[in-house]
Design an enzyme around this catalytic site. Sequence first.
Site, PDB file in Angstrom:
ATOM      1  N   SER A 125      65.781  38.895  44.356  1.00  0.00           N
ATOM      2  CA  SER A 125      65.287  38.984  42.990  1.00  0.00           C
ATOM      3  C   SER A 125      66.256  39.787  42.118  1.00  0.00           C
ATOM      4  O   SER A 125      67.464  39.569  42.179  1.00  0.00           O
ATOM      5  CB  SER A 125      63.876  39.583  42.982  1.00  0.00           C
ATOM      6  OG  SER A 125      63.230  39.334  41.763  1.00  0.00           O
ATOM      7  N   ASP A 188      61.890  27.950  43.217  1.00  0.00           N
ATOM      8  CA  ASP A 188      61.929  29.344  42.753  1.00  0.00           C
ATOM      9  C   ASP A 188      62.327  29.400  41.276  1.00  0.00           C
ATOM     10  O   ASP A 188      63.408  28.962  40.885  1.00  0.00           O
ATOM     11  CB  ASP A 188      62.931  30.133  43.604  1.00  0.00           C
ATOM     12  CG  ASP A 188      62.953  31.614  43.266  1.00  0.00           C
ATOM     13  OD1 ASP A 188      62.187  32.049  42.374  1.00  0.00           O
ATOM     14  OD2 ASP A 188      63.748  32.338  43.896  1.00  0.00           O
ATOM     15  N   HIS A 323      59.476  32.308  45.480  1.00  0.00           N
ATOM     16  CA  HIS A 323      60.375  33.433  45.282  1.00  0.00           C
ATOM     17  C   HIS A 323      60.205  34.494  46.366  1.00  0.00           C
ATOM     18  O   HIS A 323      61.105  35.316  46.579  1.00  0.00           O
ATOM     19  CB  HIS A 323      60.132  34.054  43.900  1.00  0.00           C
ATOM     20  CG  HIS A 323      61.108  35.133  43.541  1.00  0.00           C
ATOM     21  ND1 HIS A 323      62.464  34.930  43.502  1.00  0.00           N
ATOM     22  CD2 HIS A 323      60.917  36.450  43.219  1.00  0.00           C
ATOM     23  CE1 HIS A 323      63.081  36.052  43.162  1.00  0.00           C
ATOM     24  NE2 HIS A 323      62.163  36.993  42.996  1.00  0.00           N
TER      25      HIS A 323
END
Length: 619
Positions: A125, A188, A323
């Site tokens: 991330s 994602d 994600h």
Amino acid sequence: MERSFVESVGMQDIIIIKACSLAMEAHNSAAPNFLLDKIHNSSHAIFAFPGSWSTDDWVSRKPFGASKIDQTLFPSLRSVGKGDTAIVNDSFLGQFKIYLSDSNLQQEVRKAMAENKHIVFTGHSSGGPIAILATIWLLEHCKQNQNSQCTTSCVTFGSPLIGDRVFGHALRREHWSHHFIHFVNRYDIVPRVSLAPLSSMEREFPLILCFFNPKSCYHRQEIVGRSQESAGFFGSVMRNAASVTSHAACLSMESTNPLLESVIRFVELSPYTPFGTYIFCTGSGKMVTVINPDAVLQMFFHCLQLSPEEDITDVAYKSLQEHLLYEFTMQGNLERQTVVYLDNLDQIPVTANSVDNDEKRLTNIALDELGLSTRARICLQAAGVLQKQKAQNQAKIESNFSKIEEGLSMLERYRTTCEVLEIGYYDAFKFQRKHDDFNANVKRLELAGMWDEIIEMLWKYNLPDDFEARKQCVELGTKYRRLVEPLDIANYYRHNKNDDTGPYMVKGRPGRYKYTQKWLEYERGTAAGTCSESCFWAEVEELCADGDNKRSFEEVAERVLRLENKLGQWLSRGDIGRDVYLEESTFVKWWTTLPEQHKAGSSIRALVDKEGRNLPSLI
């Protein structure tokens, strides 16, 4: 030719899996510190950076939170000739600087280097951009300290974009791009977030970050239950991604539609672009590897297009959920090792009908699993054609190198002939009294056309990224600049263009000389302006003009001293010809008009003085 996944990405499966595990551990800990794992019986040291879940830590200001990179920290992140500074997400840059200000990171990196460890920076991330900047920081350190022995890699999982086209261009020019590996799950949404301005998702974004935050006060199911917000966020990101990728596709296909430029005057597009090696995970165990940044950008958009039977609410949830599934994805994908390499983009199958061998069949299946339509594949082909066009442009330029060398050889003979006649080629060209001077002018104009074509391509980024750093280009550009720019200066002052336009260095200097000078300064690692020897005559002409305008010596003394000092340095390095000291040269005639007191103590007196001149034999 078949190749293993390890050969392709330059990293062993076990290191990727460990990096992913450590990146997710850093994510779940939500601690402000990095994690370090020196794998037992391994030559690797893995540094994992956690993400952050505050909106300001992703986008500090509207629209995209972009600012110029800190050149003191990252001096290589710029274009050389054009001089553009890379744009970076300043929130991510600010977070990295916080890590760097803590001596713990630098101390652990130095320790790993001393142990000859291969240093891997990783992050999931928004930890990904921090890992990227840490890698570039270490690469910069190794470049500036050539005695430093270090090997480093960066592997990210679901990382948002961080830099603009110049950012990626600079990494490819430095041959650093292969150090970066980015894994992206098909659905994602996070790698696409940077394509949307903050204003388009300002209300939903804090809620989305809560979904990713393992320590959020909200339960994930509670956030998912607010389908309006998650669907609105997904739709906003993808609408903006559509604008960015459509504009990029038009540029790849060299569209001449005037609406293209009109649209971007009213719609501000995201500056961020991909770089490095991207590995898209299809969801069925296949991995699709792409290096071309224009192709990656197209895949960001087209991999997330909804099929008629899909509901936006379901896909929006899946785009958040995927994600968080990288650790699971990596285990399955690396066990299967089913990899498709999109190297020859112009040859990928557009439809199933164009499949005529097993390799294309596997590629077609993988592209189907990524949801890439016929239109998407045409965009990928266009990106491949553009990449090939850049290589063809370079080949065309290189085919002219022999012509450039021939032209320079002719001008070198012209310079030698002028010296035999005891007049420098600068002054001979300026006065244009002989037929040889006319021929030299014709050759000067021919060479200018060739170099202007090169500069035009560089201005538009229509050449391979490493063109300006290639030794052959730097050497030929330097030879051209030193030999031919004095003729341009002579022509400029011969026609008194300074009276109308201003000094040559301010208004008259062509880009072909600015670019080639910057190439040499960049290769040497010296400051801007340190390789200005080809501009010597422009400085002399301006000092002559000051004398004609009755300016006192005291007013120009500092400039005179600076010129004399630089002239001595240039002469000792062989950067400038000794013909500047010929008795009839413009320089010597001007210098002899200076006050006797100054000339008596001048560092170049022995070279200029008629009796003491140390000129080489001309016979």
